[in-house]
Design a protein around this motif. Structure first.
Motif, short mmCIF file in Angstrom:
data_model
loop_
_atom_site.label_atom_id
_atom_site.label_comp_id
_atom_site.label_asym_id
_atom_site.label_seq_id
_atom_site.Cartn_x
_atom_site.Cartn_y
_atom_site.Cartn_z
N GLY A 147 0.80 -1.27 0.41
CA GLY A 147 -0.15 -0.21 0.14
C GLY A 147 0.79 1.26 0.32
O GLY A 147 0.73 2.77 0.64
N ALA A 148 2.12 1.63 -1.20
CA ALA A 148 2.83 2.48 -1.24
C ALA A 148 2.38 3.69 -1.54
O ALA A 148 1.31 3.80 -1.88
N ASP A 149 3.05 4.93 -0.97
CA ASP A 149 2.55 6.36 -1.34
C ASP A 149 3.09 5.85 -3.23
O ASP A 149 2.29 7.29 -3.69
N GLY A 150 3.59 5.34 -3.79
CA GLY A 150 4.40 5.47 -5.14
C GLY A 150 5.00 4.43 -5.05
O GLY A 150 5.80 3.45 -4.32
N VAL A 151 5.40 4.48 -6.83
CA VAL A 151 6.83 3.67 -6.74
C VAL A 151 8.12 4.34 -8.11
O VAL A 151 6.93 5.23 -9.01
N HIS A 152 9.03 4.29 -8.40
CA HIS A 152 9.79 4.42 -8.75
C HIS A 152 10.20 3.31 -9.56
O HIS A 152 10.69 2.67 -9.44
N LEU A 153 10.00 3.46 -11.33
CA LEU A 153 10.70 2.71 -12.36
C LEU A 153 11.62 2.97 -13.16
O LEU A 153 11.83 4.05 -13.83
N GLY A 154 12.93 2.22 -12.98
CA GLY A 154 13.92 2.03 -14.09
C GLY A 154 13.41 2.40 -15.39
O GLY A 154 12.23 1.76 -15.19
N GLN A 155 14.20 2.44 -15.85
CA GLN A 155 13.71 1.91 -17.84
C GLN A 155 13.49 0.54 -18.39
O GLN A 155 13.00 0.41 -19.08
N GLU A 156 13.64 -0.55 -17.25
CA GLU A 156 13.51 -1.99 -17.95
C GLU A 156 12.28 -2.18 -16.87
O GLU A 156 12.33 -4.10 -16.97
N ASP A 157 11.81 -1.47 -15.90
CA ASP A 157 10.99 -1.88 -14.58
C ASP A 157 9.43 -1.70 -15.10
O ASP A 157 8.53 -2.11 -14.40
N GLY A 158 9.07 -1.64 -16.78
CA GLY A 158 7.75 -2.07 -17.11
C GLY A 158 6.94 -0.18 -17.33
O GLY A 158 7.58 0.40 -16.77
N ASP A 159 5.86 -0.15 -18.03
CA ASP A 159 5.49 0.98 -18.46
C ASP A 159 4.43 2.19 -17.34
O ASP A 159 3.50 0.80 -16.59
N PRO A 160 4.93 2.79 -17.19
CA PRO A 160 4.24 3.88 -16.15
C PRO A 160 2.52 3.57 -15.98
O PRO A 160 1.28 3.45 -15.48
N ARG A 161 1.64 3.61 -17.34
CA ARG A 161 0.40 3.27 -17.99
C ARG A 161 -0.14 1.69 -16.56
O ARG A 161 -1.08 1.77 -16.64
N GLU A 162 0.87 0.96 -17.36
CA GLU A 162 0.60 -0.93 -16.49
C GLU A 162 0.65 -0.71 -14.93
O GLU A 162 -0.30 -1.43 -14.59
N ALA A 163 1.61 0.50 -14.33
CA ALA A 163 1.10 0.29 -13.07
C ALA A 163 0.37 1.23 -12.47
O ALA A 163 0.62 1.15 -11.27
N ARG A 164 0.15 2.14 -13.52
CA ARG A 164 -0.97 2.95 -12.97
C ARG A 164 -2.05 2.22 -12.80
O ARG A 164 -2.96 2.18 -12.26
N SER A 165 -2.59 1.26 -14.73
CA SER A 165 -3.43 -0.15 -13.70
C SER A 165 -3.48 -0.40 -12.66
O SER A 165 -5.02 -1.05 -12.43
#
Length: 228
Positions: free
Chosen positions: A102-120
């Motif tokens: 239940g974190a407040d956020g996630v930080h993605l590297g270039q190999e860690d997935g698409d922000p759109r997928e993370a948002r979904s």
């Protein structure tokens, strides 16, 4: 004919950073702490001391080489400390761990997935940051994909992680002049070398060893002096 950089864009004028004036509507630059890789033992107490020493906007939980169950065990007390201090708790790399905690956020590297997928997966309220190295193109892509902030670096030599990209501070000025989305400066930042990044337009300074490599209270207080 103008030589284009590796993004296919005209190169930035180094003098632009010197002339840059921060938009008064942007909040002042803030501190963004990144954990050391070892966060067990006495680290929770160190985190409490650091957060009590001055204003901190966010704390990023970054561990390597442990399974998700162990990562969650280590993260939970730190997440609570951040919640009690009203500091955003950001998980590095792992969307699944961010959801589990239940974190407040996630930080993605270039190999860690698409922000759109993370948002979904994580929903509309969670902060999503993206590492963009020294690339204006990657930063614009991240913004278009719905990121909440972009991170540029490493601005200075760092032993925290291997770096192949060394942007100039002017990239912060360029970004801040064109986009409302916050930008984070990262990489070897100390209270001594931070002022040019603040002046260039960084919204956040992401720091790790400068705080955890010594007296965390003194370091946070020193950054507070720089950030005003």
């Amino acid at each position: 004919m103008i030589d284009l950089d590796e993004d296919g864009l005209p190169p930035l004028d180094p003098n632009f950073a010197a002339q840059f004036q921060r938009d008064v509507r942007r909040p002042p630059c803030q501190l963004y702490l990144i954990s050391p890789l070892e966060v067990g033992g006495s680290f929770p107490e160190r985190l409490k001391r650091a957060l009590g020493a001055g204003a901190v906007a966010a704390f990023q939980f970054r561990v390597k080489g442990v399974d998700q169950h162990e990562a969650a065990r280590l993260a939970e007390p730190l997440r609570k400390i951040c919640a009690d201090a009203d500091v955003a708790f950001i998980v590095n790399d792992s969307v699944s761990l961010a959801k589990r905690l239940g974190a407040d956020g996630v930080h993605l590297g270039q190999e860690d997935g698409d922000p759109r997928e993370a948002r979904s997966v994580l929903g509309p309220q969670v902060q999503i940051g993206v590492t963009c190295h020294d690339s204006r193109h990657l930063a614009m892509e991240a913004g278009e994909a719905g990121a909440d902030y972009v991170a540029f670096g490493a601005f200075y030599p760092t032993t925290t992680k291997e770096t192949r990209h060394r942007p100039e501070p002017v990239i912060l000025s360029w970004w801040s002049a064109l986009f409302e989305l916050p930008c984070v400066a990262i990489g070897g930042i100390t209270p001594e070398n931070a002022p040019p990044l603040v002046k260039a337009g960084a919204d956040f300074l992401a720091v790790s060893n400068a705080v955890w490599g010594g007296d965390e209270e003194a370091a946070v207080k020193a950054f507070a002096q720089v950030l005003g």
